[in-house]
Every structure is written in structure tokens, then in C-alpha cells.
Design an enzyme around this catalytic site. Structure first.
Site, PDB file in Angstrom:
ATOM      1  N   ARG A 180      12.822  29.199  62.588  1.00 53.17           N
ATOM      2  CA  ARG A 180      12.242  29.104  61.247  1.00 53.17           C
ATOM      3  C   ARG A 180      12.239  30.472  60.573  1.00 53.17           C
ATOM      4  O   ARG A 180      12.548  30.582  59.374  1.00 53.17           O
ATOM      5  CB  ARG A 180      10.822  28.540  61.311  1.00 53.17           C
ATOM      6  CG  ARG A 180      10.755  27.076  61.708  1.00 53.17           C
ATOM      7  CD  ARG A 180       9.334  26.571  61.697  1.00 53.17           C
ATOM      8  NE  ARG A 180       8.780  26.506  60.353  1.00 53.17           N
ATOM      9  CZ  ARG A 180       7.493  26.406  60.086  1.00 53.17           C
ATOM     10  NH1 ARG A 180       6.598  26.391  61.066  1.00 53.17           N
ATOM     11  NH2 ARG A 180       7.071  26.351  58.831  1.00 53.17           N
ATOM     12  N   CYS A 240       2.310  33.221  58.814  1.00 50.37           N
ATOM     13  CA  CYS A 240       3.007  32.132  59.509  1.00 50.37           C
ATOM     14  C   CYS A 240       3.442  31.134  58.441  1.00 50.37           C
ATOM     15  O   CYS A 240       3.859  31.534  57.362  1.00 50.37           O
ATOM     16  CB  CYS A 240       2.100  31.507  60.563  1.00 50.37           C
ATOM     17  SG  CYS A 240       0.535  30.891  59.902  1.00 50.37           S
TER      18      CYS A 240
END
Length: 285
Positions: A180, A240
Site C-alpha cells: 500500500r 497510516c
């Protein structure tokens, strides 16, 4: 200051009935928001109250602020009080995701000025595996008074991240998994990639293969680039996808004696909500 906020199931077992202790079940599954509450109803640590990551520990989702926006401090303080958490309580949080969601509560309480908060190592599965008591009885909660004393310096917003781009005095740390971060896949948010200049330290790197928190020497190795930056007087801002899975990295740095690391609470999901924010891909270390 509470330097080591990780406690063992045996530590909690020995103290679980002490009157100033509040145990909080933070179990949650992304994409299945009712599962944590349902698991709590079936079985939990005796005396534990349940706080939901989305309903209790986040504000409603808006245009900006990310997928798990920070609640307003007074609203959060009121919710904590309704859960029986006072300004004098010792709080132990647990989940079944290696401390991922329990660390969110740990960070929120510290943000509100409350240091006496801990995360139980290994989570509910370890508690059960140890043969420790469980129950399906819901605790009768006596409301308490929680008075917040907000620590604004623990938090970074999108404006601070924009100013940090290209600033050698600031290190951005992306806590998502490597694919990611690199922009190879994005199963949750609308855009793939990372904030330009950020390095990657996947939050699960603070755990061993059994899901227990690493010892301090191994934590130092895992977070070595961040520690070097902080030792050099640089600032570290951790993010995040939505401000939740960054919390274990922030907690690990706190445990190692670096409480100054900031959280970008809106994180990637907030960053990409602004169309003019730049996006990077690939590796930057």
C-alpha cells in the site's frame, strides 16, 4: 511518564478487580463493524466495558478528516465518563488484533492528558489461551467524570504535513504495509501511494510471529531510522490509512523513550481528500 505501556495478561489478572482499574475491550474488524461488539457480547474479560472504534472513538466521517476522524475532546471525555473512566482511573485496553485498536484508545487517552493507560500484550486470544476467566455478563457502569487536558503537540494536521514536505527537519513515517505504501495496491482508500518523502515502517513490525510485542532491542532495530531522526533532533510524524494503525508505532516509540513522535490523525485518507495534495509511489528509503 508511563514509559512502558505494555502489560501482560498475568499482570492484568493480578489487578483486574482493583477498584481504580477500568478494562476496555476494543475489538473491531475493519469492514465488519458489528463483529467486535458481537464478540464482546459472547465473551470478554470480566468487568470489561466495550468501546467501539467507529461509534465511540471516532467522529462521524466528513469531507476531510479521514475515515476515522478524531472526536471532539469534550465529546470524547463525556463518552469515556459514561464508560466509567475518570481522570483518576487506570485503564487497560485490549483487542484481538495485536494491539492495533487498543493502541488507538491508548493514544486518545494520552492526547486528553491521561497517562495511566496500558495495552495488554497479545490480546484476548492470549487471555483465553492462558485459561484466564471470561464472561458474557455486561458490567454495570457507574458514570465517572473525565476532565480532558488536551496535548495539542501530539497531533499533526494536513497543514503541518504540507509544510513538512521537503523539510529535512521532519521525517514522515507511513505505517501501512509495503504494497500500500508503494502504491502497488489500495484495497480501502480511493487513491494509492504515499505522502511524498515518507518512509515505510509497517505497524505489524513491532510484533513477533506470535503477535506479542517485541522486546526493546528488537523494537529499536525495527524503528531504527525513526530513532536516528529523533536522536538528531528531527521531528517524526507517523501516519497510516486512517490514524488507527499508526498508533502502535507511536506507542512503540513512546515505550523506547520517544514520546515526542506525533500522529497525523487524518492520515492517508485525509491527505487524499484534498485534490491538490501530491502523491508518491515506490520506495523512498
Amino acid at each position: 511518564m508511563n514509559i512502558n505501556p505494555i502489560v501482560s495478561p498475568k499482570w492484568l489478572l493480578a489487578r483486574m478487580y482493583e477498584p481504580d482499574l477500568v478494562i476496555v475491550d476494543c475489538r473491531f474488524v475493519l469492514g465488519s463493524p458489528e463483529s467486535g461488539k458481537a464478540a464482546y457480547a459472547v465473551s470478554h474479560i470480566p468487568g470489561a466495558v466495550f468501546l467501539d472504534i467507529e461509534e465511540d472513538l471516532s467522529a462521524p466521517v466528513g469531507t476531510h478528516g479521514g475515515r476515522h476522524p478524531l472526536p471532539e475532546p469534550l465529546e470524547l471525555a463525556a463518552r469515556l465518563g459514561r464508560a466509567g473512566i475518570s481522570s483518576a482511573s487506570r485503564v487497560v485496553a485490549y483487542d484481538d488484533q495485536g494491539g492495533l485498536y487498543a493502541a488507538r484508545l491508548w493514544w486518545l487517552l494520552r492526547w486528553l492528558g491521561h497517562d495511566d493507560v496500558y495495552v495488554m500484550d497479545e490480546g484476548f486470544a492470549a487471555w483465553q489461551a492462558g485459561g484466564f476467566p471470561v464472561t458474557d455478563v455486561t458490567r454495570t457502569v457507574v458514570p465517572a467524570s473525565f476532565v480532558p487536558d488536551v496535548r495539542g503537540d501530539m497531533l499533526a494536521d494536513v497543514g503541518e504535513i504540507r509544510r513538512a514536505l521537503g523539510d529535512p527537519g521532519v521525517l514522515l513515517v507511513d505505517s501501512r504495509d509495503a504494497s500500500r505504501y508503494a502504491g502497488e495496491q489500495e484495497p480501502i482508500d480511493a487513491k494509492a501511494g504515499h505522502i511524498p518523502g515518507a518512509i515505510n515502517r509497517f505497524w505489524k513490525g513491532v510484533l513477533d510471529d506470535q503477535g506479542a510485542w517485541l522486546a526493546e532491542p528488537q523494537l529499536r532495530e525495527q524503528l531504527a531510522p525513526v530513532i536516528r531522526a529523533l536522536d538528531d533532533g528531527r521531528e517524526a510524524i507517523v501516519y497510516c490509512g486512517s490514524g488507527v494503525s499508526a498508533c502502535p508505532n507511536v506507542l512503540a516509540l513512546h515505550r523506547l523513550g520517544y514520546p515526542q513522535a506525533k500522529l497525523y490523525a487524518g492520515s492517508w485518507s485525509d491527505w487524499i481528500s484534498y485534490s491538490d495534495n501530491h502523491i508518491a509511489s515506490g520506495e523512498e528509503e
